[in-house]
Structure formats: structure tokens, C-alpha cells
Design a protein around this motif. Structure first.
Motif, PDB file in Angstrom:
ATOM      1  N   HIS A   1     -50.867 -36.304  62.633  1.00  0.00           N
ATOM      2  CA  HIS A   1     -49.476 -36.758  62.540  1.00  0.00           C
ATOM      3  C   HIS A   1     -48.913 -36.233  61.223  1.00  0.00           C
ATOM      4  O   HIS A   1     -49.666 -36.004  60.282  1.00  0.00           O
ATOM      5  CB  HIS A   1     -49.403 -38.287  62.564  1.00  0.00           C
ATOM      6  CG  HIS A   1     -50.026 -38.889  63.790  1.00  0.00           C
ATOM      7  ND1 HIS A   1     -49.389 -38.934  65.000  1.00  0.00           N
ATOM      8  CD2 HIS A   1     -51.259 -39.433  63.982  1.00  0.00           C
ATOM      9  CE1 HIS A   1     -50.186 -39.490  65.897  1.00  0.00           C
ATOM     10  NE2 HIS A   1     -51.332 -39.797  65.304  1.00  0.00           N
ATOM     11  N   PRO A   2     -47.601 -36.072  61.124  1.00  0.00           N
ATOM     12  CA  PRO A   2     -47.041 -35.557  59.869  1.00  0.00           C
ATOM     13  C   PRO A   2     -47.382 -36.467  58.684  1.00  0.00           C
ATOM     14  O   PRO A   2     -47.333 -37.687  58.795  1.00  0.00           O
ATOM     15  CB  PRO A   2     -45.525 -35.559  60.127  1.00  0.00           C
ATOM     16  CG  PRO A   2     -45.380 -35.543  61.613  1.00  0.00           C
ATOM     17  CD  PRO A   2     -46.573 -36.276  62.154  1.00  0.00           C
ATOM     18  N   ILE A   3     -47.748 -35.843  57.564  1.00  0.00           N
ATOM     19  CA  ILE A   3     -48.018 -36.575  56.324  1.00  0.00           C
ATOM     20  C   ILE A   3     -46.726 -36.526  55.502  1.00  0.00           C
ATOM     21  O   ILE A   3     -46.276 -35.440  55.127  1.00  0.00           O
ATOM     22  CB  ILE A   3     -49.162 -35.910  55.534  1.00  0.00           C
ATOM     23  CG1 ILE A   3     -50.449 -35.912  56.358  1.00  0.00           C
ATOM     24  CG2 ILE A   3     -49.359 -36.594  54.187  1.00  0.00           C
ATOM     25  CD1 ILE A   3     -51.555 -35.051  55.759  1.00  0.00           C
ATOM     26  N   ILE A   4     -46.137 -37.677  55.256  1.00  0.00           N
ATOM     27  CA  ILE A   4     -44.849 -37.705  54.542  1.00  0.00           C
ATOM     28  C   ILE A   4     -45.041 -38.368  53.179  1.00  0.00           C
ATOM     29  O   ILE A   4     -45.628 -39.449  53.082  1.00  0.00           O
ATOM     30  CB  ILE A   4     -43.782 -38.498  55.346  1.00  0.00           C
ATOM     31  CG1 ILE A   4     -43.700 -37.995  56.797  1.00  0.00           C
ATOM     32  CG2 ILE A   4     -42.421 -38.426  54.653  1.00  0.00           C
ATOM     33  CD1 ILE A   4     -43.158 -36.603  56.983  1.00  0.00           C
ATOM     34  N   PHE A   5     -44.574 -37.702  52.144  1.00  0.00           N
ATOM     35  CA  PHE A   5     -44.538 -38.293  50.799  1.00  0.00           C
ATOM     36  C   PHE A   5     -43.196 -37.918  50.194  1.00  0.00           C
ATOM     37  O   PHE A   5     -42.380 -37.281  50.866  1.00  0.00           O
ATOM     38  CB  PHE A   5     -45.713 -37.784  49.944  1.00  0.00           C
ATOM     39  CG  PHE A   5     -45.693 -36.295  49.716  1.00  0.00           C
ATOM     40  CD1 PHE A   5     -46.212 -35.423  50.653  1.00  0.00           C
ATOM     41  CD2 PHE A   5     -45.130 -35.761  48.554  1.00  0.00           C
ATOM     42  CE1 PHE A   5     -46.185 -34.044  50.444  1.00  0.00           C
ATOM     43  CE2 PHE A   5     -45.102 -34.396  48.341  1.00  0.00           C
ATOM     44  CZ  PHE A   5     -45.631 -33.535  49.288  1.00  0.00           C
ATOM     45  N   THR A   6     -42.940 -38.332  48.969  1.00  0.00           N
ATOM     46  CA  THR A   6     -41.635 -37.992  48.395  1.00  0.00           C
ATOM     47  C   THR A   6     -41.768 -37.444  46.980  1.00  0.00           C
ATOM     48  O   THR A   6     -42.772 -37.653  46.300  1.00  0.00           O
ATOM     49  CB  THR A   6     -40.656 -39.192  48.361  1.00  0.00           C
ATOM     50  OG1 THR A   6     -41.091 -40.139  47.383  1.00  0.00           O
ATOM     51  CG2 THR A   6     -40.537 -39.858  49.711  1.00  0.00           C
ATOM     52  N   LYS A   7     -40.740 -36.716  46.583  1.00  0.00           N
ATOM     53  CA  LYS A   7     -40.554 -36.276  45.198  1.00  0.00           C
ATOM     54  C   LYS A   7     -39.272 -36.950  44.715  1.00  0.00           C
ATOM     55  O   LYS A   7     -38.281 -36.977  45.454  1.00  0.00           O
ATOM     56  CB  LYS A   7     -40.304 -34.765  45.135  1.00  0.00           C
ATOM     57  CG  LYS A   7     -41.539 -33.889  45.146  1.00  0.00           C
ATOM     58  CD  LYS A   7     -41.168 -32.431  45.372  1.00  0.00           C
ATOM     59  CE  LYS A   7     -41.106 -31.597  44.099  1.00  0.00           C
ATOM     60  NZ  LYS A   7     -42.401 -31.098  43.640  1.00  0.00           N
ATOM     61  N   PRO A   8     -39.236 -37.484  43.496  1.00  0.00           N
ATOM     62  CA  PRO A   8     -37.987 -38.090  43.028  1.00  0.00           C
ATOM     63  C   PRO A   8     -36.895 -37.033  42.868  1.00  0.00           C
ATOM     64  O   PRO A   8     -37.187 -35.874  42.567  1.00  0.00           O
ATOM     65  CB  PRO A   8     -38.377 -38.691  41.682  1.00  0.00           C
ATOM     66  CG  PRO A   8     -39.568 -37.929  41.238  1.00  0.00           C
ATOM     67  CD  PRO A   8     -40.288 -37.512  42.481  1.00  0.00           C
ATOM     68  N   ARG A   9     -35.655 -37.432  43.060  1.00  0.00           N
ATOM     69  CA  ARG A   9     -34.566 -36.452  42.965  1.00  0.00           C
ATOM     70  C   ARG A   9     -34.394 -35.956  41.526  1.00  0.00           C
ATOM     71  O   ARG A   9     -33.792 -34.916  41.303  1.00  0.00           O
ATOM     72  CB  ARG A   9     -33.263 -37.023  43.508  1.00  0.00           C
ATOM     73  CG  ARG A   9     -32.808 -38.293  42.855  1.00  0.00           C
ATOM     74  CD  ARG A   9     -31.605 -38.863  43.583  1.00  0.00           C
ATOM     75  NE  ARG A   9     -31.139 -40.076  42.932  1.00  0.00           N
ATOM     76  CZ  ARG A   9     -30.050 -40.722  43.267  1.00  0.00           C
ATOM     77  NH1 ARG A   9     -29.291 -40.289  44.252  1.00  0.00           N
ATOM     78  NH2 ARG A   9     -29.703 -41.813  42.629  1.00  0.00           N
ATOM     79  N   THR A  10     -34.955 -36.704  40.574  1.00  0.00           N
ATOM     80  CA  THR A  10     -34.903 -36.261  39.173  1.00  0.00           C
ATOM     81  C   THR A  10     -35.759 -35.019  38.923  1.00  0.00           C
ATOM     82  O   THR A  10     -35.686 -34.418  37.857  1.00  0.00           O
ATOM     83  CB  THR A  10     -35.391 -37.396  38.252  1.00  0.00           C
ATOM     84  OG1 THR A  10     -36.560 -37.982  38.844  1.00  0.00           O
ATOM     85  CG2 THR A  10     -34.328 -38.462  38.079  1.00  0.00           C
ATOM     86  N   SER A  11     -36.581 -34.643  39.915  1.00  0.00           N
ATOM     87  CA  SER A  11     -37.376 -33.414  39.744  1.00  0.00           C
ATOM     88  C   SER A  11     -36.565 -32.160  40.081  1.00  0.00           C
ATOM     89  O   SER A  11     -37.005 -31.049  39.798  1.00  0.00           O
ATOM     90  CB  SER A  11     -38.644 -33.478  40.621  1.00  0.00           C
ATOM     91  OG  SER A  11     -38.312 -33.534  42.001  1.00  0.00           O
ATOM     92  N   ILE A  12     -35.380 -32.333  40.670  1.00  0.00           N
ATOM     93  CA  ILE A  12     -34.590 -31.176  41.117  1.00  0.00           C
ATOM     94  C   ILE A  12     -34.063 -30.383  39.927  1.00  0.00           C
ATOM     95  O   ILE A  12     -33.562 -30.945  38.951  1.00  0.00           O
ATOM     96  CB  ILE A  12     -33.407 -31.649  41.999  1.00  0.00           C
ATOM     97  CG1 ILE A  12     -33.928 -32.256  43.302  1.00  0.00           C
ATOM     98  CG2 ILE A  12     -32.451 -30.485  42.310  1.00  0.00           C
ATOM     99  CD1 ILE A  12     -32.843 -32.872  44.177  1.00  0.00           C
TER     100      ILE A  12
END
Ligand code: MG
Length: 313
Positions: A112-123
Motif C-alpha cells: 500500500h502507498p507509504i505516506i509521510f510529510t515534509k513541513p512546508r517550511t522546508s520549501i
């Protein structure tokens, strides 16, 4: 159509770039009668429902200087949603590398897809430096990815409806500190570092990117490292949208980073981590390239200190 943000007269401004990528117009010059409430807010522009088939003016284009381009969507409504191990060959190289300390490490190919996140402050911007922060600089790696920009909100979006919810696409580099990823046994700290998500160079709208054939690649100092096609994803974009929107409503301006193909630094033996001064170029066919130089912040701090000392002599 290509929609971006540029520093014009030092002010962030929404712009539309022509197909030759040599000229730009201010968004307000392309969409007549459309008054931007907030002149540099891409989410506002997406929500306006502006006609993406509007022809560009035949005159009045301004020469585009790439170094004026800013991240096209610096303030998505929440964290960037990312997909782990979404190309077969990368999933295998990651599992073999010894750096995958996540609970998914036992199985190379996820079910199944593995979903995690990056904070938008990393942009950061499409041509900004990738910062090497002191103490976080031992195992920095690159990951060229296609980013999906959501244009229509929705919950329980089916595969069949998924493409209608896409506004466009960006190129992004999911820069990763592999040592943190391993030590902390999850992906947030190692991938959420400030400046670790260069993005752009603009948003290409749906018609510009042929998902069935488009190539994706990365180079480090001109050496080809990653080369694949978007069709090689394990979980395709409709599947990702269906999966994420089952748990939470998609918001306009959400960004989904769809995973990276084989050829990242830890895929080599010994690993090829990024060093101060390296230049990483990530490209997706139909969008363009982002180019980012790795820059030690430690060196900058030392130079600042030396300058201060020489000024006081
Ligand atoms: Mg990634």
C-alpha cells in the motif's frame, strides 16, 4: 501553461511563462479583469478558476531571468504529502542500503502507498542553495520527484475522478539527511530540514505533462544519477489521490510528492552523498529543471566571523 512566482522589482509576483520559457507576463496581464487580492498568492490564483486556455498576449512579454524565480507555491495549506518507495528499483536500492530503519524496511515493495510529510517550511526556490547545516551535513542525499498540485478540493475521490482534482505539476527535490532518517527511525526529521525541498521552476498545468511517457531524471555535477519515467511508479497518481482523500479532504494548493526513482546517493556502494559545492539538477519532462547548489552554512558562519574579526582590527 506555466505559472510561477518571480521577484519583480524585489516584490514576489505571480507570472505566466511562455512555452519557449524565455518570456513572462505578470498574471494580471494574462487574465484581464482578474484582480489578484493577494498579488503573489498562487492558491488564490488557483481558486479563482482562471481559464488556463487563455492565449498569452502576442506582445509585451518580458525576458525571463531564471534566477528571479521563487518557489511557485511556498505556502501550501499544510505539510507536503510525500510517498515513500514508489518506484520498484528505488524501493529495492533503499531496502538494501541499510538506511531504511522504518517499519516498512522488511518488505522492499510496499503493498500500500507509504505516506509521510515534509513541513512546508522546508520549501525553497528552484535555484536556491541547499543548506548544509552544521551537524546535519554527514549524509545528505537527493531525490528527484514529480510534485502534484491539487486544484479542486474533495474527499473520497475515486481513481476515475482523480485527474480532475489536479491543477498542475512541479519538479521537487526531496532532499534527505539519511543519517537522521536512520537514527530516528522515521522520515520527518531527516526530510523536514529547512531548505530541504527546492521546488519549481513553475507549475506546469495538466496539459503540459504526459504522465504515461514523461521522463524524470537527476544529475549531480552534470553526472546522470537518476533516469526513469513517471509510468514506473508503483502507485500511480490516481491511486495516491484516492488513498489520501479517503483519510482527509484534499485542499486546493495541497502538494503530493510522488516518490523518486533509482539512483539516489545511497544506491551506490559506497554511498555518494552530497558535498559542499555540488550542483544537483532535477528534471521532469514537460515541466523543466530545478538546479540547486549545496552550500555549507558552517563555512558561511566562519566567513562572517572572519570578516567581523578583520573589521575590528
Ligand atoms: Mg522522496
Amino acid at each position: 501553461m506555466k505559472l510561477g512566482r518571480a521577484a519583480l522589482e524585489e516584490k514576489p509576483t505571480l507570472v505566466v511563462i511562455d512555452a519557449s520559457r524565455e518570456l513572462y507576463w505578470r498574471a494580471s496581464e494574462v487574465f484581464p479583469g482578474y484582480h489578484l487580492k493577494d498579488s503573489d498568492n498562487m492558491v488564490t490564483l488557483i481558486q479563482s478558476g482562471c481559464d488556463l486556455n487563455t492565449p498569452l498576449p502576442t506582445k509585451g512579454g518580458h525576458p525571463l531571468k531564471m534566477d528571479l524565480l521563487l518557489p511557485p507555491l511556498p505556502n501550501p495549506p499544510r505539510n507536503i504529502m510525500c510517498v515513500g518507495k514508489n518506484y520498484v528499483s528505488h524501493a529495492e536500492e533503499f531496502s538494501k542500503s541499510g538506511f531504511d530503519a522504518s517499519s516498512a524496511a522488511e518488505t522492499a515493495i510496499p503493498e500500500h502507498p507509504i505516506i509521510f510529510t515534509k513541513p512546508r517550511t522546508s520549501i525553497s526556490g528552484p535555484f536556491d542553495d541547499i543548506p548544509m547545516w552544521a551537524g546535519l551535513d554527514g549524509a545528505i542525499d537527493y531525490e528527484a520527484e514529480l510534485g502534484v498540485v491539487i486544484g479542486k478540493a474533495g474527499r473520497f475521490v475515486s481513481r476515475e475522478e482523480a485527474l480532475d482534482h489536479i491543477f498542475g505539476f512541479v519538479v521537487l527535490n526531496d532532499v534527505t539527511a539519511r543519517d537522521l532518517q536512520k537514527e530516528h527511525k522515521q522520515w520527518y526529521l531527516g526530510k523536514g530540514i529547512d531548505g530541504f525541498c527546492p521546488m519549481g521552476p513553475w507549475i506546469s498545468t495538466r496539459a503540459d505533462v504526459h504522465l504515461a511517457t514523461a521522463k524524470i531524471e537527476s544529475k549531480v555535477n552534470g553526472e546522470l544519477r537518476q533516469q526513469s519515467t513517471l509510468a514506473q511508479m508503483i502507485f500511480d497518481i490516481p491511486c495516491l489521490i484516492e488513498t489520501i482523500s479517503r483519510s482527509m479532504a484534499l485542499c486546493v494548493g495541497d502538494i503530493i510528492a510522488t516518490g523518486t526513482p533509482e539512483g539516489v546517493g545511497i544506491g551506490f556502494n559506497p554511498p555518494k552523498f552530497l558535498r559542499n559545492g555540488d550542483v544537483v539538477e532535477c528534471t521532469v519532462e514537460g515541466i523543466g529543471s530545478i538546479v540547486n547548489r549545496v552550500k555549507s552554512r558552517l563555512l558561511e558562519q566562519e566567513e562572517d566571523l572572519a570578516l567581523q574579526q578583520s573589521n575590528t582590527r
